[in-house]
Write a protein that holds these residues in place. Structure first.
Motif: not given
Length: 406
Positions: A280-289
């Motif tokens: 989830x933490x890694x995918x939250x990084x994608x959300x910031x793109x």
């Protein structure tokens, strides 16, 4: 422990040979190396490069495939070894035409390695000639892998300066070659950022082992320093570690808008490395793109997830569910890319689409159709493959290939 060190030295020696470095230049190889400690695996890897020397890269890849079927370690290292076969053969032949002897096995690493080898030997290219470097490849996927390998090679040519490398990719007129070349650049950049030991599309060892392990070693070093009372030195190391982590998290922040999608497609590799195994933490990084690049990051995450788990589809499906539900299907599309890239046979991709949730199936099979057009110039094999998908999605597959039911 000594056996492991000897084995590592021997394997490093073999891979250095594969990279085309002359024996006399290999400062790290000791003349007194105890060859009595060579393992069967070391000899097996060496035999692949003897085959490349004597019979060329196609036969060497056949040999590697046979070894990989029996040895999980070699199977996990298949892509970087295929890269090395390409570099080694280029060093031997000094002819870019050798790329025509590569095959798509092991995620087409041989194609990529030949292009790296070309630049390692001082090969040159400019904006006028960049469009012709992959012109000799007949099938669509071969051209695509050649353009991707060009991106890796340009990073070698420009000593990691991605902006200089991009100027040549951007000179390519067609969209697909330009994007593939850009992807090769940003993939190489991400690999260097996480400190992976070599180029690996699957990226399992680089994410789950090497990069994560490196952070662990830093933590132990800091603990020892604190125990010794060297608080200022430990604090400086912690700050340096935090700064390095922040820099890796922001690799795409200085990239212009035209290259954001390619950058974020491989930033997912960095996010996974930094946050492993917290999906989830890694995918939250994608959300910031940036908005136009979020889909690319999620798709990249799905692809890398299959790489790190050696193709474990249930694990990947579960990981994709842990991000923004609006992008769950984007994440799953990384599976089509992963399974078709393995060796450009479409059956593994079709098998994957059978396992995805119903709401993702139509798009999954559309992507299968699009990939089929890269593998085949004749429309009939494309139609035949689309007829093998789930009956309700034959039309979606054909639509992805730009065709209609006949």
């Amino acid at each position: 422990m000594k056996c492991k060190a000897v084995r590592a030295a021997i394997l490093g020696f073999l891979l250095t040979l594969a990279a085309g470095v002359p024996l006399g230049a290999q400062a790290g190889v000791e003349p007194g190396l105890d060859w009595t400690r060579v393992t069967e695996r070391d000899l097996n890897v060496a035999s692949v490069f003897l085959t490349a020397r004597d019979r060329g890269p196609r036969a060497a890849l056949d040999s590697l495939e046979r070894l990989a079927a029996q040895d999980p370690w070699i199977r996990a290292k298949g892509h970087p070894l295929a890269h090395a076969i390409g570099r080694y053969t280029m060093e031997q032949r000094k002819d870019l035409g050798v790329i025509g002897e590569c095959t798509p096995r092991f995620q087409s690493g041989c194609f990529h390695g030949v292009l790296e080898g070309y630049f390692l030997q001082g090969g040159t290219i400019d904006r006028a000639s960049v469009g012709s470097i992959c012109a000799g490849q007949v099938r669509g996927f071969e051209r695509m892998e050649c353009w991707h390998g060009l991106g890796h090679g340009l990073m070698v040519h420009h000593a990691g300066d991605f902006r200089q490398a991009l100027t040549l990719c951007d000179a390519l007129q067609a969209d697909q070659p330009r994007r593939e070349c850009q992807d090769g650049i940003f993939m190489e950049r991400a690999i260097r950022a996480i400190g992976a030991e070599s180029i690996n599309v699957g990226d399992g060892p680089g994410i789950g082992g090497h990069a994560h392990g490196a952070e662990g070693h830093e933590g132990h070093a800091t603990a020892r320093s604190l125990a010794a009372g060297a608080r200022e030195g430990a604090a400086a190391r912690v700050m340096a570690k935090v700064a390095a982590r922040t820099e890796r998290q922001q690799l795409c922040s200085g990239v212009d808008s035209g290259h954001q999608r390619s950058c974020w497609a491989y930033q997912s590799m960095v996010l996974m490395s930094l946050n492993w195994p917290h999906y989830p933490r890694a995918l939250r990084g994608c959300d910031a793109a940036p908005a136009q690049a979020v889909r690319d990051c999620y798709q990249g995450f799905g692809k890398q997830m299959l790489g790190v788990s050696s193709g474990d589809v249930p694990r990947m499906l579960e990981a994709c569910r842990q991000g923004d539900p609006a992008h769950a299907t984007d994440c799953l599309m990384g599976g089509v890319e992963y399974f078709t890239d393995l060796d450009w046979r479409i059956e593994p991709g079709i098998a994957f689409c059978r396992q995805v949730p119903g709401e993702a199936k139509a798009r999954c099979y559309e992507m299968i159709g699009a990939r089929l057009t890269l593998a085949h110039t004749d429309p009939e094999p494309v139609r035949a493959a689309c007829r093998r998908v789930e009956p309700a999605y034959v039309r979606a597959c054909l639509a992805g290939a730009g065709m209609r039911e006949s």
